[in-house]
Structure formats: structure tokens, C-alpha cells
Design an enzyme around this catalytic site. Structure first.
Site, PDB file in Angstrom:
ATOM      1  N   CYS A 146      -0.216   7.018   6.925  1.00 59.56           N
ATOM      2  CA  CYS A 146       0.511   5.733   7.143  1.00 59.56           C
ATOM      3  C   CYS A 146       1.929   5.826   6.594  1.00 59.56           C
ATOM      4  O   CYS A 146       3.016   5.257   7.024  1.00 59.56           O
ATOM      5  CB  CYS A 146      -0.118   4.562   6.732  1.00 59.56           C
ATOM      6  SG  CYS A 146      -1.682   4.594   7.440  1.00 59.56           S
TER       7      CYS A 146
ATOM      8  N   GLU B 195      -1.824  -0.074   8.754  1.00 55.18           N
ATOM      9  CA  GLU B 195      -0.591   0.125   8.789  1.00 55.18           C
ATOM     10  C   GLU B 195      -0.202   0.681   9.911  1.00 55.18           C
ATOM     11  O   GLU B 195       0.628   0.252  10.929  1.00 55.18           O
ATOM     12  CB  GLU B 195       0.043   1.028   7.689  1.00 55.18           C
ATOM     13  CG  GLU B 195      -0.290   0.694   6.326  1.00 55.18           C
ATOM     14  CD  GLU B 195      -1.664   1.285   5.681  1.00 55.18           C
ATOM     15  OE1 GLU B 195      -2.756   0.947   6.311  1.00 55.18           O
ATOM     16  OE2 GLU B 195      -1.430   1.843   4.734  1.00 55.18           O
TER      17      GLU B 195
ATOM     18  N   HIS C  11      -5.879   2.969  10.870  1.00 52.46           N
ATOM     19  CA  HIS C  11      -5.601   2.245   9.622  1.00 52.46           C
ATOM     20  C   HIS C  11      -4.585   1.047   9.895  1.00 52.46           C
ATOM     21  O   HIS C  11      -3.937   0.936  10.959  1.00 52.46           O
ATOM     22  CB  HIS C  11      -4.737   3.316   8.664  1.00 52.46           C
ATOM     23  CG  HIS C  11      -5.561   4.282   8.391  1.00 52.46           C
ATOM     24  ND1 HIS C  11      -5.276   4.820   7.038  1.00 52.46           N
ATOM     25  CD2 HIS C  11      -6.670   4.931   8.825  1.00 52.46           C
ATOM     26  CE1 HIS C  11      -6.148   5.755   6.899  1.00 52.46           C
ATOM     27  NE2 HIS C  11      -6.969   5.969   7.839  1.00 52.46           N
TER      28      HIS C  11
END
Length: 154
Positions: A91, A60, A58
């Protein structure tokens, strides 16, 4: 949770939006994130789950990893994370564990958001760190980018 923004917040969120657009090059969900320390970019990433075939890739998580490498520490004190979409549980957990003091995000994620939409990992009082969260910055632009991506898949 607040909608309190500072003068430079929009600048950094626009960088995150530009990064989100890069995810489209490899057919990933267009989410972008940047990590800033003392006004300097120290982590920049976009979703790369499809590219890497890795569920952890992801925006992040990747940006936090880059920031930690640059600082030489997993503790990301005195940083701000800007992300175009409300973080998921993974995250949000990484943001808490990295001791990030402030998160600014764009669009809400009513299906997987962990900053108040579905869960509130970032505000959980039993955890040892709770970052300040400012939500909704450039939310319309973030949502439009995501909406166009998912519309193209239907």
C-alpha cells in the site's frame, strides 16, 4: 514524518474508522481508508481480503482505485489519504506510485508497517516521490478496534 495535523484531519480519520468497522461484517481485519481531494471524499474502502479472497484487497489499495476512477487518472495529485493503520509495503508503494502528496494514519504496525515501523517506503530517498506523512491521529481508537478483533480470535 510528523505528527502535524490540520483541523479537518480528525473528521476524515473518523470516517476511516467508521469504514474500518464495516470490515468486521465479513470477518476482515478492521482497517479503513478514505481519499480526499479538495475537501471531498473521492475514495472510501475497508479491508476486503476475506470477502474477495484477494491478498491485494487492502483498504488503501481499494480506496486509491476508487479515487483514480473518480478522477479519471492514476495520478492522485492534490489528495490526502487517511488510513487507520500504518500502510504495508504494497500500500505504501501504491501511495508513492499514485503521487499522493500526503498520508495521515492512525496506529503503527510494528509487524508490517512501511511508513517507518519495519520499512520506510514512503521516505525512501531513491524513489521519485515522497509524500508528507503524519502519523498517530486517533491511534488509540484504531489500535483498540484492531486489538478487539484479534483478541476475539484467540
Amino acid at each position: 514524518m510528523s505528527e502535524r495535523f490540520f483541523p479537518r484531519d480528525e473528521y476524515f480519520m473518523r470516517l476511516a474508522l467508521r469504514e474500518a468497522e464495516r470490515a468486521l461484517q465479513h470477518d476482515d481485519v478492521p482497517v479503513g481508508a478514505v481519499v480526499v481531494s479538495q475537501g471531498e471524499l473521492i475514495g472510501v474502502a475497508h479491508n476486503e481480503r476475506e470477502l474477495r479472497q484477494d491478498p491485494r484487497a487492502h483498504a488503501e489499495a481499494l480506496a486509491l482505485g476508487e479515487a483514480a476512477r473518480r478522477l479519471g487518472s492514476w495520478r492522485l495529485l492534490d489528495t490526502v489519504v487517511y488510513v487507520t493503520l500504518e500502510p504495508c509495503a504494497m500500500c505504501a508503494g501504491a501511495i508513492v506510485l499514485a503521487r499522493v502528496p500526503r498520508l495521515v494514519f492512525g496506529a503503527l504496525d510494528p509487524k508490517a508497517g512501511a511508513a517507518g515501523s519495519v520499512l520506510d517506503v514512503l521516505g525512501e530517498p531513491r524513489l521519485n516521490h515522497r509524500p508528507e506523512v503524519a502519523r498517530g491521529l486517533l491511534a488509540a481508537e484504531s489500535a483498540e478496534l484492531l486489538g478487539a478483533f484479534f483478541a476475539s480470535r484467540r
